[in-house]
Design a protein around this motif. Structure first.
Motif, PDB file in Angstrom:
ATOM      1  N   LEU A  59       0.811  -1.215   0.000  1.00 43.18           N
ATOM      2  CA  LEU A  59       0.000   0.000   0.000  1.00 43.18           C
ATOM      3  C   LEU A  59       0.843   1.264   0.000  1.00 43.18           C
ATOM      4  O   LEU A  59       0.293   2.365  -0.118  1.00 43.18           O
ATOM      5  N   LEU A  60       2.133   1.134   0.133  1.00 43.30           N
ATOM      6  CA  LEU A  60       3.024   2.285   0.167  1.00 43.30           C
ATOM      7  C   LEU A  60       3.569   2.583  -1.228  1.00 43.30           C
ATOM      8  O   LEU A  60       3.529   1.721  -2.125  1.00 43.30           O
ATOM      9  N   PRO A  61       4.086   3.789  -1.443  1.00 42.08           N
ATOM     10  CA  PRO A  61       4.637   4.133  -2.763  1.00 42.08           C
ATOM     11  C   PRO A  61       5.786   3.205  -3.155  1.00 42.08           C
ATOM     12  O   PRO A  61       6.598   2.803  -2.307  1.00 42.08           O
ATOM     13  N   GLN A  62       5.834   2.924  -4.439  1.00 45.45           N
ATOM     14  CA  GLN A  62       6.911   2.106  -4.996  1.00 45.45           C
ATOM     15  C   GLN A  62       7.750   3.010  -5.897  1.00 45.45           C
ATOM     16  O   GLN A  62       7.249   3.541  -6.892  1.00 45.45           O
ATOM     17  N   VAL A  63       8.992   3.216  -5.554  1.00 44.30           N
ATOM     18  CA  VAL A  63       9.884   4.102  -6.303  1.00 44.30           C
ATOM     19  C   VAL A  63      11.015   3.270  -6.896  1.00 44.30           C
ATOM     20  O   VAL A  63      11.672   2.499  -6.158  1.00 44.30           O
ATOM     21  N   ASN A  64      11.242   3.434  -8.188  1.00 44.11           N
ATOM     22  CA  ASN A  64      12.291   2.668  -8.864  1.00 44.11           C
ATOM     23  C   ASN A  64      13.131   3.602  -9.726  1.00 44.11           C
ATOM     24  O   ASN A  64      12.620   4.556 -10.331  1.00 44.11           O
ATOM     25  N   SER A 101      10.729   6.259 -11.669  1.00 46.21           N
ATOM     26  CA  SER A 101       9.282   6.040 -11.684  1.00 46.21           C
ATOM     27  C   SER A 101       8.748   5.913 -10.264  1.00 46.21           C
ATOM     28  O   SER A 101       9.442   5.434  -9.356  1.00 46.21           O
ATOM     29  N   LEU A 102       7.526   6.340 -10.092  1.00 45.47           N
ATOM     30  CA  LEU A 102       6.835   6.237  -8.805  1.00 45.47           C
ATOM     31  C   LEU A 102       5.436   5.716  -9.066  1.00 45.47           C
ATOM     32  O   LEU A 102       4.744   6.190  -9.970  1.00 45.47           O
ATOM     33  N   SER A 103       5.039   4.727  -8.252  1.00 46.60           N
ATOM     34  CA  SER A 103       3.705   4.154  -8.391  1.00 46.60           C
ATOM     35  C   SER A 103       3.053   4.102  -7.014  1.00 46.60           C
ATOM     36  O   SER A 103       3.658   3.610  -6.051  1.00 46.60           O
ATOM     37  N   VAL A 283       0.677   6.655 -11.403  1.00 48.34           N
ATOM     38  CA  VAL A 283       2.042   6.383 -11.855  1.00 48.34           C
ATOM     39  C   VAL A 283       2.649   7.674 -12.388  1.00 48.34           C
ATOM     40  O   VAL A 283       2.056   8.361 -13.237  1.00 48.34           O
ATOM     41  N   ALA A 284       3.816   8.003 -11.920  1.00 50.54           N
ATOM     42  CA  ALA A 284       4.563   9.163 -12.421  1.00 50.54           C
ATOM     43  C   ALA A 284       5.967   8.708 -12.778  1.00 50.54           C
ATOM     44  O   ALA A 284       6.533   7.824 -12.111  1.00 50.54           O
ATOM     45  N   SER A 285       6.537   9.327 -13.844  1.00 49.10           N
ATOM     46  CA  SER A 285       7.880   8.908 -14.263  1.00 49.10           C
ATOM     47  C   SER A 285       8.605  10.049 -14.950  1.00 49.10           C
ATOM     48  O   SER A 285       7.988  10.990 -15.473  1.00 49.10           O
ATOM     49  N   ARG A 286       9.896   9.968 -14.927  1.00 49.96           N
ATOM     50  CA  ARG A 286      10.772  10.869 -15.690  1.00 49.96           C
ATOM     51  C   ARG A 286      11.822  10.006 -16.373  1.00 49.96           C
ATOM     52  O   ARG A 286      12.497   9.199 -15.707  1.00 49.96           O
ATOM     53  N   ILE A 305       2.690  11.626 -15.959  1.00 52.44           N
ATOM     54  CA  ILE A 305       1.886  11.247 -14.787  1.00 52.44           C
ATOM     55  C   ILE A 305       0.595  10.664 -15.323  1.00 52.44           C
ATOM     56  O   ILE A 305      -0.007  11.213 -16.260  1.00 52.44           O
ATOM     57  N   ALA A 306       0.211   9.514 -14.763  1.00 57.05           N
ATOM     58  CA  ALA A 306      -0.931   8.800 -15.321  1.00 57.05           C
ATOM     59  C   ALA A 306      -1.747   8.150 -14.218  1.00 57.05           C
ATOM     60  O   ALA A 306      -1.226   7.788 -13.154  1.00 57.05           O
TER      61      ALA A 306
END
Length: 453
Positions: A59-64, A101-103, A283-286, A305-306
């Motif tokens: 349930l927490l943010p996933q950052v890669n 990326s962040l989800s 989902v956000a990404s650069r 960002i989606a």
């Protein structure tokens, strides 16, 4: 009476040595630190306790972050731009870049249920750990009193051997002067040989009992504080069996663990059924790329960002099968809970009745010891004046030592049964060890009691 001193003289067993005696509380503390099974239960709880952070992680943010450095080679053959042919060419260039990326889950019903399920799983593990702690209390008390009972039996056997030995010497002297037949000597000799064998067996039991205690404590205790002569025989409080059964159904730790396990299994049904439900993620990404490829050389950065919606349509009936499987396991856990409740009721009833029976047995055997002491004194007096035979005296001595042994064992059984009752009701704690520890006597005090008798 001289014989009376034998009954509680066992309490001073080993009191003449210089070793420091250990009491029940000290032995329990040793077992709590060194018992391998309890240590394994603690590690199991720590492992299961991680179920909650694992469930919360979904349930927490996933950052890669991913990065690359590459050497590229591009060939252009029969290539044209706006209808104009371009000579065949080849470009070798380097590039590098990264993607961040962040989800974040916005809706995933299965993950939320998994978090609730983890709470039930950890609670069940806590109940099992508490049950292991109660088992350690009970096992320590059993092992401790088994050592004392074995030492009691050894002391009684040695006392019986000495008494029969004196009877054998008297029989020989009376035979030498013609007062008794040779059969009296033979009977005394046969009884003495049996008494010697009993001493050997009793010593073996002491060694085995000490080894069993050492398995729990991880060390040798040369001397243990014995049970004092005065032992209050207290009836269970409350003195109503139904109240104990009611408490067991609510508090028995095996029942509590089974109840939490059933709750976790029920949550698992929802977790698997949630496979049919949609999920929503933010989902956000650069993405950054730096390339040197001739006309296409330069840096590019793409930000996005989606809101992602995923709706499962068909998975080959996998979700349905997993849901059915979880449902059956939940039904299984319900049956196991029922079985554990019935077992808790049986254990409680049995322990309660055993406590009441132990109280009556201790009182009856106390009187039996006194009666057999009087019988031995009467037989010895009759033997001296010729109205009783050597066999009569030997039989009376055997009955006395048997009564003494059973009386000592009944006292230990009473204490163990009280612990079993509290374990069945789920209330057994270290305070009960402290309470029983107050019934023990230091070796010096036990020796003084024996001397007074």
């Amino acid at each position: 009476m001289k014989i009376a001193g034998i009954v509680f003289g066992v309490a001073a067993f080993g009191a003449g040595t210089g070793a420091q005696a250990a009491n029940l509380m000290q032995v329990y503390q040793q077992a709590r630190v060194n018992d391998a099974q309890f240590a394994a239960a603690q590690q199991e709880y720590k492992a299961v306790r991680e179920a909650r952070p694992l469930a919360r992680a979904g349930l927490l943010p996933q950052v890669n972050l991913s990065a690359s450095v590459a050497q590229n080679s591009s060939r252009f053959e029969n290539f044209s731009i706006a209808g104009q042919p371009v000579p065949n060419s080849r470009y070798d260039y380097g590039s590098n870049g990264y993607t961040l990326s962040l989800s974040q889950t916005l809706f995933n019903y299965g993950d939320w249920l998994s978090l609730k399920q983890a709470d039930q799983t950890v609670a069940a593990a806590q109940a099992r750990l508490d049950a292991a702690s109660q088992s350690l209390i009970l096992n320590t008390a059993k092992a401790y009193f088994q050592v004392l009972a074995a030492e009691d039996q050894l002391r009684y056997s040695e006392a019986q051997q000495r008494a029969i030995g004196r009877q054998l010497e008297q029989a020989k002297k009376r035979y030498d002067v013609g007062l008794v037949a040779v059969t009296d000597v033979q009977q005394a000799k046969a009884s003495y040989d049996l008494a010697r064998a009993a001493v050997i067996q009793a010593q073996s039991q002491v060694d085995n009992a000490r080894e069993a205690l050492a398995v729990l404590t991880g060390q040798e205790n040369e001397q243990l504080d014995p049970l004092a002569r005065a032992l209050p025989l207290l009836t269970p409080k409350p003195d109503n069996l139904k109240d104990w059964v009611k408490a067991a159904l609510q508090q028995n730790l095996s029942v509590v663990a089974a109840r939490y396990t059933a709750d976790a299994a029920r949550q698992e049904v929802g977790v698997q059924r949630a496979g049919h439900y949609p999920t929503v993620n933010l989902v956000a990404s650069r993405a950054y790329n730096d390339a040197n490829a001739g006309l296409e050389a330069g840096q590019t950065t793409n930000d996005s960002i989606a809101l992602q919606l995923k709706v499962p349509l068909f998975s080959g009936l996998r979700v349905s099968s997993l849901t059915d499987q979880a449902q059956y396991k939940y039904l299984q856990s319900q049956e196991l809970l029922k079985g554990q409740q019935r077992e808790a009721v049986r254990q409680t009833r049995s322990a309660y009745l055993n406590v009441m029976s132990s109280i009556s047995q201790v009182k009856a055997l106390r009187q039996a010891v006194a009666s057999n002491e009087a019988s031995v004194a009467s037989m010895e007096a009759g033997f001296k004046v010729g109205t009783r035979t050597s066999l009569d005296v030997l039989t009376a001595l055997s009955d006395l030592y048997k009564a003494q042994s059973e009386y000592a064992q009944a006292r230990y059984n009473y204490l163990i049964n009280t612990l079993l009752l509290k374990q069945a009701a789920g209330t057994l704690s270290m305070a009960d060890i402290e309470h029983i520890n107050g019934y023990l006597a230091a070796p010096s005090a036990a020796a003084a009691q024996a001397g007074a008798d």
